[in-house]
Design a protein around this motif. Structure first.
Motif, PDB file in Angstrom:
ATOM      1  N   ARG A   8       0.849  -1.186   0.000  1.00 55.81           N
ATOM      2  CA  ARG A   8       0.000   0.000   0.000  1.00 55.81           C
ATOM      3  C   ARG A   8       0.887   1.237   0.000  1.00 55.81           C
ATOM      4  O   ARG A   8       1.869   1.299   0.728  1.00 55.81           O
ATOM      5  N   ILE A   9       0.495   2.177  -0.813  1.00 56.19           N
ATOM      6  CA  ILE A   9       1.244   3.424  -0.896  1.00 56.19           C
ATOM      7  C   ILE A   9       0.291   4.559  -0.539  1.00 56.19           C
ATOM      8  O   ILE A   9      -0.783   4.690  -1.113  1.00 56.19           O
ATOM      9  N   GLU A  10       0.707   5.356   0.410  1.00 53.90           N
ATOM     10  CA  GLU A  10      -0.118   6.466   0.861  1.00 53.90           C
ATOM     11  C   GLU A  10       0.077   7.653  -0.081  1.00 53.90           C
ATOM     12  O   GLU A  10       1.192   8.160  -0.250  1.00 53.90           O
ATOM     13  N   ASP A  11      -1.022   8.094  -0.701  1.00 50.34           N
ATOM     14  CA  ASP A  11      -0.956   9.204  -1.654  1.00 50.34           C
ATOM     15  C   ASP A  11      -0.401  10.478  -1.022  1.00 50.34           C
ATOM     16  O   ASP A  11       0.347  11.216  -1.652  1.00 50.34           O
ATOM     17  N   LYS A  12      -0.773  10.713   0.219  1.00 54.15           N
ATOM     18  CA  LYS A  12      -0.309  11.914   0.920  1.00 54.15           C
ATOM     19  C   LYS A  12       1.219  11.915   1.046  1.00 54.15           C
ATOM     20  O   LYS A  12       1.868  12.932   0.827  1.00 54.15           O
ATOM     21  N   ALA A  13       1.787  10.763   1.351  1.00 53.07           N
ATOM     22  CA  ALA A  13       3.238  10.641   1.488  1.00 53.07           C
ATOM     23  C   ALA A  13       3.929  10.854   0.143  1.00 53.07           C
ATOM     24  O   ALA A  13       4.979  11.508   0.075  1.00 53.07           O
ATOM     25  N   ILE A  14       3.342  10.332  -0.910  1.00 57.11           N
ATOM     26  CA  ILE A  14       3.926  10.494  -2.241  1.00 57.11           C
ATOM     27  C   ILE A  14       3.897  11.957  -2.663  1.00 57.11           C
ATOM     28  O   ILE A  14       4.889  12.483  -3.172  1.00 57.11           O
ATOM     29  N   ARG A  15       2.775  12.625  -2.436  1.00 59.28           N
ATOM     30  CA  ARG A  15       2.681  14.049  -2.787  1.00 59.28           C
ATOM     31  C   ARG A  15       3.700  14.868  -2.005  1.00 59.28           C
ATOM     32  O   ARG A  15       4.359  15.749  -2.561  1.00 59.28           O
ATOM     33  N   ARG A  16       3.861  14.564  -0.717  1.00 58.40           N
ATOM     34  CA  ARG A  16       4.822  15.273   0.126  1.00 58.40           C
ATOM     35  C   ARG A  16       6.249  15.048  -0.395  1.00 58.40           C
ATOM     36  O   ARG A  16       7.038  15.994  -0.514  1.00 58.40           O
ATOM     37  N   LEU A  17       6.567  13.822  -0.734  1.00 48.75           N
ATOM     38  CA  LEU A  17       7.896  13.484  -1.222  1.00 48.75           C
ATOM     39  C   LEU A  17       8.177  14.142  -2.568  1.00 48.75           C
ATOM     40  O   LEU A  17       9.255  14.714  -2.771  1.00 48.75           O
ATOM     41  N   LYS A  18       7.219  14.087  -3.473  1.00 59.03           N
ATOM     42  CA  LYS A  18       7.394  14.729  -4.776  1.00 59.03           C
ATOM     43  C   LYS A  18       7.606  16.225  -4.631  1.00 59.03           C
ATOM     44  O   LYS A  18       8.460  16.804  -5.296  1.00 59.03           O
ATOM     45  N   ARG A  19       6.850  16.840  -3.732  1.00 59.76           N
ATOM     46  CA  ARG A  19       6.974  18.282  -3.517  1.00 59.76           C
ATOM     47  C   ARG A  19       8.363  18.636  -2.996  1.00 59.76           C
ATOM     48  O   ARG A  19       9.000  19.575  -3.482  1.00 59.76           O
ATOM     49  N   LYS A  20       8.865  17.871  -2.025  1.00 63.04           N
ATOM     50  CA  LYS A  20      10.200  18.112  -1.477  1.00 63.04           C
ATOM     51  C   LYS A  20      11.268  17.984  -2.565  1.00 63.04           C
ATOM     52  O   LYS A  20      12.189  18.801  -2.642  1.00 63.04           O
ATOM     53  N   ILE A  21      11.133  16.960  -3.395  1.00 60.17           N
ATOM     54  CA  ILE A  21      12.121  16.719  -4.448  1.00 60.17           C
ATOM     55  C   ILE A  21      12.102  17.841  -5.482  1.00 60.17           C
ATOM     56  O   ILE A  21      13.158  18.356  -5.871  1.00 60.17           O
ATOM     57  N   VAL A  22      10.928  18.239  -5.912  1.00 61.55           N
ATOM     58  CA  VAL A  22      10.823  19.301  -6.918  1.00 61.55           C
ATOM     59  C   VAL A  22      11.379  20.614  -6.383  1.00 61.55           C
ATOM     60  O   VAL A  22      12.134  21.313  -7.074  1.00 61.55           O
ATOM     61  N   ILE A  23      11.057  20.948  -5.146  1.00 64.53           N
ATOM     62  CA  ILE A  23      11.574  22.181  -4.546  1.00 64.53           C
ATOM     63  C   ILE A  23      13.096  22.133  -4.467  1.00 64.53           C
ATOM     64  O   ILE A  23      13.778  23.095  -4.831  1.00 64.53           O
ATOM     65  N   GLN A  24      13.642  21.023  -4.000  1.00 64.90           N
ATOM     66  CA  GLN A  24      15.096  20.892  -3.886  1.00 64.90           C
ATOM     67  C   GLN A  24      15.771  20.963  -5.254  1.00 64.90           C
ATOM     68  O   GLN A  24      16.812  21.594  -5.401  1.00 64.90           O
ATOM     69  N   GLU A  25      15.174  20.317  -6.247  1.00 66.71           N
ATOM     70  CA  GLU A  25      15.733  20.358  -7.605  1.00 66.71           C
ATOM     71  C   GLU A  25      15.742  21.793  -8.139  1.00 66.71           C
ATOM     72  O   GLU A  25      16.731  22.236  -8.728  1.00 66.71           O
ATOM     73  N   ASN A  26      14.649  22.507  -7.945  1.00 71.68           N
ATOM     74  CA  ASN A  26      14.582  23.898  -8.415  1.00 71.68           C
ATOM     75  C   ASN A  26      15.623  24.763  -7.718  1.00 71.68           C
ATOM     76  O   ASN A  26      16.290  25.577  -8.367  1.00 71.68           O
TER      77      ASN A  26
END
Length: 54
Positions: free
Chosen positions: A5-23
């Protein structure tokens, strides 16, 4: 077989952190590609660790 099971909230949080750091890194060039890959792996591992402790 156990279902993963993958929690959508956790995935959204992780994607957001990665995109911000990449930018930020694109602007500052403070980390190399290899360092960014390691940082992303670490973030994923931390998220998995938190999820598995619940």
């Amino acid at each position: 077989m156990d279902e993963i099971r993958i929690e959508d909230k956790a995935i959204r949080r992780l994607k957001r952190k990665i995109v911000i750091q990449e930018n930020m890194n694109l602007k500052t060039r403070s980390k190399s590609d290899k360092e960014m890959i390691e940082w992303i792996k670490k973030q994923i591992e931390e998220e998995v660790q938190c999820y598995s402790n619940q």
